[in-house]
Design an enzyme around this catalytic site. Sequence first.
Site, PDB file in Angstrom:
ATOM      1  N   ASP A 407       0.713  -0.924   0.410  1.00 38.64           N
ATOM      2  CA  ASP A 407      -0.275   0.148  -0.170  1.00 38.64           C
ATOM      3  C   ASP A 407       0.772   1.336   0.221  1.00 38.64           C
ATOM      4  OD1 ASP A 407      -1.526   1.826  -0.003  1.00 38.64           O
ATOM      5  OD2 ASP A 407      -2.263   1.155   2.318  1.00 38.64           O
ATOM      6  N   GLU A 410       2.164   4.840  -3.946  1.00 41.31           N
ATOM      7  CA  GLU A 410       2.891   5.951  -5.318  1.00 41.31           C
ATOM      8  C   GLU A 410       4.060   6.648  -5.315  1.00 41.31           C
ATOM      9  OE1 GLU A 410       0.060   5.921  -2.914  1.00 41.31           O
ATOM     10  OE2 GLU A 410      -1.488   4.612  -4.320  1.00 41.31           O
ATOM     11  N   ASP A 484      -9.172   3.558  -1.611  1.00 35.75           N
ATOM     12  CA  ASP A 484      -9.959   4.497  -1.048  1.00 35.75           C
ATOM     13  C   ASP A 484     -11.155   4.745  -0.882  1.00 35.75           C
ATOM     14  OD1 ASP A 484      -7.941   3.605   1.564  1.00 35.75           O
ATOM     15  OD2 ASP A 484      -7.278   5.720   1.818  1.00 35.75           O
TER      16      ASP A 484
HETATM   17  C1  GLC Z   1      -4.342   3.067   3.093  1.00 37.50           C
HETATM   18  C2  GLC Z   1      -5.214   1.998   2.552  1.00 37.50           C
HETATM   19  C3  GLC Z   1      -6.238   1.466   2.636  1.00 37.50           C
HETATM   20  C4  GLC Z   1      -5.682   0.952   4.230  1.00 37.50           C
HETATM   21  C5  GLC Z   1      -5.180   2.460   5.056  1.00 37.50           C
HETATM   22  C6  GLC Z   1      -3.912   1.741   6.419  1.00 37.50           C
HETATM   23  O1  GLC Z   1      -5.279   4.225   3.382  1.00 37.50           O
HETATM   24  O2  GLC Z   1      -5.555   2.523   0.831  1.00 37.50           O
HETATM   25  O3  GLC Z   1      -6.522   0.030   2.023  1.00 37.50           O
HETATM   26  O4  GLC Z   1      -6.312   0.425   5.412  1.00 37.50           O
HETATM   27  O5  GLC Z   1      -3.912   3.127   4.131  1.00 37.50           O
HETATM   28  O6  GLC Z   1      -3.174   1.161   5.925  1.00 37.50           O
END
Ligand code: GLC
Length: 784
Positions: A407, A410, A484
């Site tokens: 995650d 980017e 998200d």
């Molecule tokens: C970001 C991700 C989400 C995750 C959060 C905490 O917002 O997109 O899926 O739960 O970070 O790690």
Amino acid sequence: MLKDTSFAIHPGKEQQTGPVIYQDIGNVLKHTPVDNIYLFTCENGDVAVQFYTDSIVRVVMNQKTEPKLHASKAVHVTPEDVRITEVNSEEVLKLKSNKLELIIRKTPFRITVKDDQDRLIVAEGERGMAYRENGEVTVFKEMNENDHFYGFGEKSGYLDKRGEKYEMWNTDVYAPHNPETDPLYESIPYFMTLRQGRAHGLFFDNTFRTEFDMKSASDYYSFSAEGGQVDYYVLAGPEPKAVLEQYTHLTGRMPLPPKWAIGYHQSRYSYKTEMEVRELAKSFVEHDIPVDAIHLDIHYMNGYRVFTFDKERFPNPEKLVYDLKEMGIRIVPIVDPGVKKDSEYPIYQEGVRENLFCKYIEGDIYFGEVWPGESAFPDFTDGNVRKWWSDKHAFYTNIGIEGIWNDMNEPAVFNETKTMDVSVIHRNDGEPTTHRELHNVYGLFMGQATYDGMKEQLKGKRPFLLTRAGYAGVQRYAAVWTGDNRSFWEHLQMSLPMVMNMGLSGVPFTGPDVGGFAHDTNAELLTRWTQVGAFTPYFRNHSAIETRYQEPWQFGEKYEAIMKKYIQMRYKWMPQLYSLFFQASKHGLPVMRPLLMEYPGDVKTYNLNDQFMIGDNVVIAPILTPSTTARAVYLPAGDWVEYTSGSMYTGGKQHLIHAKLEDMPIFVKKGTAVMQGEWNSNADKTSKNIRMDVYAGDGNGTYVFTYYDDDGETFAYENGSYLKLDVEVISNRDRVEVNVRSKDGDYVPGYKEITVNIIGLKEGQNVIINGEINRDNDKLSLKV
Ligand code: GLC
């Protein structure tokens, strides 16, 4: 904030911009062929034209130096030896392969591409390739009034992108994803054009911030990049499927996933303790709701330090992973790129000592704020750094973990620009390059490092990787979830074209957070979303911190029963889905498809956003609005049978279909077949019985499909341990035939035969299995 009020549209803020001045590439001064590459020296830049295959041609323009042909981050194949015939005259040079014809006008340099039937694919008119003083490069192409555009990776809005303008710049967007919210997390600078039933593709392989404009003019479209070269490929098609095969020939195909990865995943930001995770797993078993993976979000770590566990919350992760695996459930931990700045933290120490973090040109490490606070970012553009990161995953694989969730890659940074300083210099395997140029591939390289590391350490087992950010080619390493989203019906609706366009962009293993991530979900939305999720390629329920819990049993028995039915249905469809994933790994074809892919000649499918297909013969038409129990469904040519009710429908028109909360309309085309397994239990998810449901037709049709199976978790299939059956179904007025045309591989599955179940047989129709007529209504089967 003022920018979120009407102040944003204050009349005094109107931007005063003058006309944009482009420098055209100009006239051709000379051209020279060098080994299948045609080099053109033009007044204002150099161009290389290179055939990759008969059906793929590449055009590279550099306004400063010779075109660079070996710097692609996405394309890993080399050009084939393509036979080209050349016709040269004063005005034009024609280059012709078996499938494509390039007509290059010399004054000024303009390219027209035609197919093997002399039909125009892409054309340049008054404007062609150009650049600006600031380094921006642009290509203008004529737009036909019948052009429809698809792909572009992860975009909000509708399926057909005509009339839209998109930017590619990997961005973490927590704010609600609206039709105008652009860019999002993935950058795939590629699209497919569908024009009167024929398709072609265009891949603009430029990692800078790019823009695709199908909006500003009615007779041309353009694509441009903030810097770098013009570097694009034209893919001949002519069917949408051929375009996708061509695109994935260039950028690669997804690896065959482990079966568990295509099951149901349950996630939450966060299941915070070992105890909570154990309770959760137990609940799934007790409720008899299938689950293959539970995700651990950032709270499992010690102060959000990657490659650590919080000792208090997760005192014995190894035992947890082991015990859950016994129950048939895997653990997938999140791994973000940011490494906490902490001089007592070994990963950070190593990164600094061994010079592995992204730096400024002056030598200072770049620090950005993410979950752990101030953090440094590994420079994944460098092979040594990737190797280091790969090896670090032994931390997870040593305790039995087989899947990782990447995650924030980017990379996301909590600042105004939302990302790393664009002036940071990446090592880029010996060719230092700014973040401005490599931003869009940071996530791709992180994915590569993670996937390669996991693969090496799992010693023959297939890893699973989920990622948020990526670039063209991301499918080689990871499944993608769409970031998200929110628990809005609109986001359920939007997820369909989004996932379909991801599929058309070469990324078949995609899905949204089922139920919605941010905002509180509700019983009806979660139920409808779970129904859809059962058929989207990647199927994970995930929700944000402080939102309502949304496991399938959270809203009472009535809703639980429906969700359970659909999650179990996912497992019943597993043999069919797995065969489709096999197809995706072989040919790049998506599992979830827009109808236009199978019916490119049918304009009614060109912007059909609320229905999709699974493979080539199943149409799913979910309910996507609240308090709704009926909807219009468009069924394309053919006859169709609704999966649950058995009702028959004629295609080529719309039908009003009723679907109470417990129903989601699924239509199977007559004259085809679907493979079905069964749901046993969480501990034992392998079907003992495989059934082929043949939907008898009577219209003189032949349908061929490939059934694929193997052990579902190792790479033994690479050495022949698989079962591949090409099965044909022939439907005539007097008979339905099912024949195994060919059998491949030496995998011996647990089942000895595939039961054949003929649905909708008409009086007077005989059943013939492998050439033998079935007279006594015996149990029908195919030996495997
Ligand atoms: C970001 C991700 C989400 C995750 C959060 C905490 O917002 O997109 O899926 O739960 O970070 O790690």
